[in-house]
Design an enzyme around this catalytic site. Structure first.
Site, PDB file in Angstrom:
ATOM      1  N   GLY A  82      56.206 -73.846  68.057  1.00  0.00           N
ATOM      2  CA  GLY A  82      57.546 -74.204  68.517  1.00  0.00           C
ATOM      3  C   GLY A  82      57.609 -73.981  70.013  1.00  0.00           C
ATOM      4  N   GLY A  84      57.987 -72.164  72.833  1.00  0.00           N
ATOM      5  CA  GLY A  84      58.059 -70.730  73.102  1.00  0.00           C
ATOM      6  C   GLY A  84      58.550 -70.421  74.497  1.00  0.00           C
ATOM      7  NE  ARG A  85      54.564 -72.128  78.764  1.00  0.00           N
ATOM      8  CZ  ARG A  85      53.719 -72.134  79.770  1.00  0.00           C
ATOM      9  NH1 ARG A  85      53.958 -71.423  80.829  1.00  0.00           N
ATOM     10  NH2 ARG A  85      52.624 -72.850  79.712  1.00  0.00           N
ATOM     11  CE  LYS A 105      54.619 -76.303  80.182  1.00  0.00           C
ATOM     12  NZ  LYS A 105      53.583 -77.331  80.175  1.00  0.00           N
ATOM     13  NE  ARG A 168      57.049 -81.107  78.840  1.00  0.00           N
ATOM     14  CZ  ARG A 168      56.123 -80.350  78.238  1.00  0.00           C
ATOM     15  NH1 ARG A 168      54.886 -80.323  78.680  1.00  0.00           N
ATOM     16  NH2 ARG A 168      56.445 -79.609  77.205  1.00  0.00           N
ATOM     17  CG  ASP A 244      50.118 -77.525  69.767  1.00  0.00           C
ATOM     18  OD1 ASP A 244      48.975 -77.609  69.295  1.00  0.00           O
ATOM     19  OD2 ASP A 244      50.400 -76.792  70.733  1.00  0.00           O
TER      20      ASP A 244
HETATM   21  P1  AMP Z   1      50.321 -74.678  75.125  1.00  0.00           P
HETATM   22  O1  AMP Z   1      48.972 -74.056  75.122  1.00  0.00           O
HETATM   23  O2  AMP Z   1      50.981 -74.713  76.481  1.00  0.00           O
HETATM   24  O3  AMP Z   1      50.357 -75.999  74.456  1.00  0.00           O
HETATM   25  O4  AMP Z   1      51.251 -73.684  74.302  1.00  0.00           O
HETATM   26  C1  AMP Z   1      50.992 -73.362  72.967  1.00  0.00           C
HETATM   27  C2  AMP Z   1      52.154 -72.567  72.407  1.00  0.00           C
HETATM   28  O5  AMP Z   1      52.300 -71.327  73.102  1.00  0.00           O
HETATM   29  C3  AMP Z   1      53.485 -73.256  72.501  1.00  0.00           C
HETATM   30  O6  AMP Z   1      54.204 -72.922  71.338  1.00  0.00           O
HETATM   31  C4  AMP Z   1      54.098 -72.638  73.717  1.00  0.00           C
HETATM   32  O7  AMP Z   1      55.505 -72.713  73.691  1.00  0.00           O
HETATM   33  C5  AMP Z   1      53.630 -71.212  73.600  1.00  0.00           C
HETATM   34  N1  AMP Z   1      53.608 -70.505  74.891  1.00  0.00           N
HETATM   35  C6  AMP Z   1      52.775 -70.726  75.937  1.00  0.00           C
HETATM   36  N2  AMP Z   1      53.042 -69.896  76.953  1.00  0.00           N
HETATM   37  C7  AMP Z   1      54.070 -69.100  76.559  1.00  0.00           C
HETATM   38  C8  AMP Z   1      54.822 -68.042  77.151  1.00  0.00           C
HETATM   39  N3  AMP Z   1      54.542 -67.584  78.382  1.00  0.00           N
HETATM   40  N4  AMP Z   1      55.808 -67.475  76.430  1.00  0.00           N
HETATM   41  C9  AMP Z   1      56.091 -67.913  75.196  1.00  0.00           C
HETATM   42  N5  AMP Z   1      55.432 -68.901  74.580  1.00  0.00           N
HETATM   43  C10 AMP Z   1      54.438 -69.500  75.239  1.00  0.00           C
HETATM   44 MG    MG Z   2      51.718 -77.412  74.243  1.00  0.00          MG
END
Ligand code: AMP
Ligand code: MG
Length: 478
Positions: A82, A84-85, A105, A168, A244
């Site tokens: 989901g 997360g940020r 983001k 974004r 994702d």
């Molecule tokens: P990504 O590798 O950017 O595709 O992120 C994979 C997952 O990790 C997604 O659910 C993001 O929302 C979550 N995520 C990445 N960085 C953070 C962060 N600093 N805090 C919370 N969730 C994160």
């Molecule tokens: Mg992602």
């Protein structure tokens, strides 16, 4: 007029698919970069304080902030995830009726943050801004970037870094993982609602078909085949092709550790977290196929109530991906060679060139551009012979379709960028930005957003890295 004209259809879906959450305000928002061209394209109104708005400190009129739920296979392993940020402020509808997600983001924690802080750093957000805008200028479908706002707050990674929020813009953030989430949660109503929503946004013609879910799968396969073929054409390596990070819209999303390769080698990997080279340049078509099989699995109950029939239909559909991709890839590389007609020997012709490039360690972008400009191959004089066979075959092939070399070269200049965001230049610009000097970033941004028509001052951005400038690895910075 309000800055955005929001009409957020996602917020009307079953609540299982998202969580309503406010962006978390930041200490001292300051605009680092704002995309005036994109704001005009979107028909945005005026804002008294864009920095406050795009940091999440002030909610724009009509916003319905939410974090989307999704799942994903990360390096092959299934996880419930989901946003997360990231917080979706809403869907902005342009004066001519096009709908775009406006997402912040790095906007703070959400119910999907797990152990993360919900934040992002200046470097990676400027990197996404730069590369997504470069991709757009290259004519490759992508999410866009409206702004990067510095937060005035530190984020703690391996080091303490300055924080930022990226705005974004996407035709949607619906991912293969969005369907995986709905399927895995066993909520048939949510899955059906997500299907209807996605069809309305991205494949309205599928609604008329006997099996809309299968038609959506077909449409997504065609888009992803076209997209990955375009990536291959410019040497783009996404770096984290988790399910994702693959959209139903066919837009490139999630510029983490992505990179453009300099010397042509299909085995190229930059991402420091991709230890086994799963997402290497040459693996991207097979990974796209694998991800689409995951989409097909999630759609099964919507394809047919009889599981056996649903599986048979889905299998037949996804089995067509390699052939769709091959056609898209040939289309891209034919255009790169300035060819108009399709001939059975085209794959062999392209491979002759790619093999010569790989064998001589030639720079991919500079090689295609040299052919387009009628310049020498950009390799040591002793290595130029490796291209002789290709060049003779290419000249014959151009004549064979009734064309001329000058006309082919003219076409090639519109199909082969002179400028890509080269890793060493990106790193130099980001290092300066992190130290407070945005001038190199702006110069690089200007160059990479006119990739086919370089000006004389762009020449530093055209050159491949010198051996000591070569970037070995990229980091996603999350
Ligand atoms: P990504 O590798 O950017 O595709 O992120 C994979 C997952 O990790 C997604 O659910 C993001 O929302 C979550 N995520 C990445 N960085 C953070 C962060 N600093 N805090 C919370 N969730 C994160
Ligand atoms: Mg992602």
């Amino acid at each position: 007029m309000a800055p955005f004209q929001f009409d957020t259809s996602y917020a009307r879906l079953p609540e299982a698919l998202f969580a309503r959450v406010m962006p978390t305000p930041v200490r001292a928002p300051r605009l680092l970069v704002f995309n005036h061209g994109l704001a005009a394209e979107l028909g945005l109104g005026e804002a008294a304080d864009w920095a406050a708005l795009l940091a999440g400190n002030v909610l724009p009129e009509g916003a319905t902030p939410l974090a989307q739920a999704y799942a994903g296979h990360q390096f092959g392993h299934f996880t419930m995830l989901g946003d997360g940020r990231a917080v979706l402020l809403g869907e902005h509808v342009t004066p001519d009726g096009r709908r775009f997600d406006i997402q912040l983001k790095g906007a703070g924690q959400t119910p999907f943050s797990r152990l993360g802080d919900g934040r992002a750093a200046v470097g990676p957000m400027l990197r996404e801004y730069l590369i997504s805008e470069a991709m757009h200028a290259l004519g490759i479908p992508t999410t866009r970037s409206l702004a990067v706002v510095a937060t005035g707050e530190p984020v703690v990674r391996e080091a303490v870094l300055p924080g930022a929020v990226l705005t974004r813009v996407a035709s949607s953030h619906i991912r293969v993982g969005s369907f995986q989430f709905a399927a895995a949660s066993g909520d048939r109503e949510a899955l059906q609602a997500l299907l209807d929503h996605t069809i309305a946004r991205h494949a309205p013609a599928a609604e008329e078909r006997e099996r809309p879910a299968l038609a959506l799968l077909d449409a997504t396969m065609a888009r992803q085949a076209a997209l990955v073929a375009r990536w291959m054409g410019v040497g783009f390596i996404h770096g984290v092709m988790n399910t994702d990070n693959m959209t139903l819209s066919g837009e490139t999303i999630d510029y983490g550790p992505c990179a453009f390769m300099d010397t042509f080698d299909p085995a190229t990997v930059f991402s420091s977290i991709d230890r086994h080279g799963r997402y290497a340049y040459g693996n991207q078509p097979q990974i796209a196929h694998w991800n689409l099989v995951r989409l097909a699995e999630a759609l099964l109950p919507l394809i047919d109530p009889d599981p056996k029939l649903a599986i048979a239909l889905a299998n037949a559909a996804v089995a067509r991906f390699p052939e769709l991709f091959e056609a898209a890839w040939l289309g891209v590389f034919r255009a790169k060679l300035g060819l108009v007609a399709a001939r059975p020997e085209d794959r062999a012709l392209v491979e002759m060139l790619l093999t010569a490039m790989r064998d001589t360690g030639a720079d991919m972008t500079a090689s295609f551009r040299a052919l387009a400009e009628g310049a020498e191959w950009p390799v040591e004089a002793a290595d130029r012979g490796a291209f002789a066979g290709f060049e003779a075959a290419w000249v014959r092939r151009v004549a064979d379709e009734g064309g001329t070399v000058p006309a082919a070269r003219q076409r090639m200049q519109a199909a082969n960028p002179a400028i890509i965001p080269r890793n060493h230049r990106v790193e130099q610009a980001l290092a300066a930005a992190e130290a407070g000097d945005m001038a190199p970033f702006r110069r690089l941004l200007a160059a990479v957003t006119r990739p086919f028509a370089p000006t004389p001052e762009d020449s530093p951005f055209r050159a491949p890295p010198l051996p000591h400038e070569r970037v070995q690895a990229t980091f996603c910075g999350t």
